[in-house]
Design an enzyme around this catalytic site. Sequence first.
Site, PDB file in Angstrom:
ATOM      1  N   ASP A 188      -4.747   1.325   7.477  1.00 50.07           N
ATOM      2  CA  ASP A 188      -3.914   1.181   6.280  1.00 50.07           C
ATOM      3  C   ASP A 188      -2.781   2.202   6.325  1.00 50.07           C
ATOM      4  O   ASP A 188      -2.960   3.372   5.988  1.00 50.07           O
ATOM      5  CB  ASP A 188      -4.768   1.367   5.020  1.00 50.07           C
ATOM      6  CG  ASP A 188      -4.048   0.918   3.755  1.00 50.07           C
ATOM      7  OD1 ASP A 188      -2.821   0.718   3.817  1.00 50.07           O
ATOM      8  OD2 ASP A 188      -4.717   0.767   2.717  1.00 50.07           O
TER       9      ASP A 188
ATOM     10  N   LYS B  91       2.529  10.377  -1.664  1.00 50.21           N
ATOM     11  CA  LYS B  91       1.519  10.434  -2.718  1.00 50.21           C
ATOM     12  C   LYS B  91       0.313  11.246  -2.241  1.00 50.21           C
ATOM     13  O   LYS B  91      -0.169  11.075  -1.119  1.00 50.21           O
ATOM     14  CB  LYS B  91       1.115   9.023  -3.127  1.00 50.21           C
ATOM     15  CG  LYS B  91       2.257   8.255  -3.790  1.00 50.21           C
ATOM     16  CD  LYS B  91       1.836   6.851  -4.184  1.00 50.21           C
ATOM     17  CE  LYS B  91       2.967   6.148  -4.931  1.00 50.21           C
ATOM     18  NZ  LYS B  91       4.131   5.842  -4.070  1.00 50.21           N
TER      19      LYS B  91
ATOM     20  N   GLU C 140      13.873   2.165  -7.617  1.00 51.29           N
ATOM     21  CA  GLU C 140      12.909   1.083  -7.410  1.00 51.29           C
ATOM     22  C   GLU C 140      12.434   0.521  -8.745  1.00 51.29           C
ATOM     23  O   GLU C 140      12.691   1.092  -9.807  1.00 51.29           O
ATOM     24  CB  GLU C 140      11.715   1.586  -6.605  1.00 51.29           C
ATOM     25  CG  GLU C 140      10.924   2.682  -7.309  1.00 51.29           C
ATOM     26  CD  GLU C 140       9.551   2.889  -6.700  1.00 51.29           C
ATOM     27  OE1 GLU C 140       8.706   2.014  -6.932  1.00 51.29           O
ATOM     28  OE2 GLU C 140       9.337   3.913  -6.034  1.00 51.29           O
TER      29      GLU C 140
ATOM     30  N   SER D 193       1.339   2.577   5.239  1.00 51.48           N
ATOM     31  CA  SER D 193       2.388   1.970   4.421  1.00 51.48           C
ATOM     32  C   SER D 193       3.598   1.548   5.243  1.00 51.48           C
ATOM     33  O   SER D 193       4.028   2.247   6.167  1.00 51.48           O
ATOM     34  CB  SER D 193       2.840   2.958   3.344  1.00 51.48           C
ATOM     35  OG  SER D 193       3.973   2.472   2.650  1.00 51.48           O
ATOM     36  N   ALA D 194       4.174   0.408   4.849  1.00 51.80           N
ATOM     37  CA  ALA D 194       5.418  -0.067   5.465  1.00 51.80           C
ATOM     38  C   ALA D 194       6.591   0.855   5.157  1.00 51.80           C
ATOM     39  O   ALA D 194       7.626   0.785   5.828  1.00 51.80           O
ATOM     40  CB  ALA D 194       5.730  -1.478   4.984  1.00 51.80           C
ATOM     41  N   ASP D 195       6.429   1.738   4.167  1.00 46.80           N
ATOM     42  CA  ASP D 195       7.501   2.690   3.848  1.00 46.80           C
ATOM     43  C   ASP D 195       7.870   3.529   5.070  1.00 46.80           C
ATOM     44  O   ASP D 195       9.040   3.876   5.267  1.00 46.80           O
ATOM     45  CB  ASP D 195       7.076   3.633   2.720  1.00 46.80           C
ATOM     46  CG  ASP D 195       6.803   2.921   1.406  1.00 46.80           C
ATOM     47  OD1 ASP D 195       7.069   1.703   1.305  1.00 46.80           O
ATOM     48  OD2 ASP D 195       6.306   3.597   0.479  1.00 46.80           O
TER      49      ASP D 195
ATOM     50  N   LYS E 186       4.594  -7.592  -6.759  1.00 45.85           N
ATOM     51  CA  LYS E 186       4.910  -6.310  -6.134  1.00 45.85           C
ATOM     52  C   LYS E 186       5.363  -6.606  -4.710  1.00 45.85           C
ATOM     53  O   LYS E 186       4.586  -7.110  -3.895  1.00 45.85           O
ATOM     54  CB  LYS E 186       3.682  -5.396  -6.133  1.00 45.85           C
ATOM     55  CG  LYS E 186       3.946  -4.009  -5.572  1.00 45.85           C
ATOM     56  CD  LYS E 186       2.684  -3.153  -5.649  1.00 45.85           C
ATOM     57  CE  LYS E 186       2.917  -1.766  -5.092  1.00 45.85           C
ATOM     58  NZ  LYS E 186       1.688  -0.934  -5.147  1.00 45.85           N
TER      59      LYS E 186
END
Length: 305
Positions: A136, A157, A22, A138-140, A84
């Site tokens: 919230d 994380k 990335e 993440s799209a991950d 980003k």
Amino acid sequence: MLRIAEEVTTALEEGRAVVALESTLISHGLPYPHNLAVAEGLEAEVRAAGAVPATIGLIEGVPVIGLNGNELERLAVGGDRVRKLSRRDIGAAIVDHADGATTVAATMALAAAAGIEVFATGGIGGVHRGATHSWDVSADLTELGRTPVLVVCAGAKAILDLPATLEYLETQGVPVVGYQTVEFPAFYTPHSGLTVAAVAADALAAARMWRIQRRYHTFAAPGGMLLCVPPPERHALEREAVEAAIGRALARAEAEGVRGPAVTPFLLAAMAEETSGESIETNIALLRNNTRVAAEVAVRISELG
């Protein structure tokens, strides 16, 4: 629409190992020139293990699979000019002819489009603490559920809600595999108190798991796989110290009203302050370790055919 580096194209055509990397680390993770040095170091780790690196990003609106040295530096010094990009942002960046650094989700999507199966990163995004109020997530996580890329990381994380993140991955049908560990790593520390769904004893075992998943994707997991590598012991932080630092960082974010996409970079910067820079050293060490493991797995996958 994709511009794939000649070296990457040749490797893919010949069935040789390629590892995607990335670019948000370059533009948003570390200051210049450390960001460029780390990016170049990660590519060197891939090569040393016998694979071809493909750092992914957008240059003037063109998705590039295998950024060259000048393009890496362009993202490293670009500052706020570099966007980003998650998957949702790619289309707008193309229209605007913008430079962009890709997150885990965007890198996965572009890697899959180019035919790259293995991707190394530090840690994925996940369910944020307090997500029951903020939503919230993440799209991950959804990307892992739908895009067939093996992602090598040190877990999610540590600033995130790790139990909820694992639950979400289970809902998405994503295999979470520990690399020589039964415990889900917590990024800065190998210890989270959470277990993984399966264990790979070595790179060959991980490669076999991935090959079987892809072969039987119609009834096994159709999307990605998470291969979780504990951070190197000599660079890992103590779990209790990490949790204490996260607590202070979260309190600062709440007091300053940090919301949305700004939360993760704010918390990571706050963690660096709270740990007197140790978290950055750990981050770089685990990135290098993950990249080496990813390259070894990619080589084994190419050997399996």
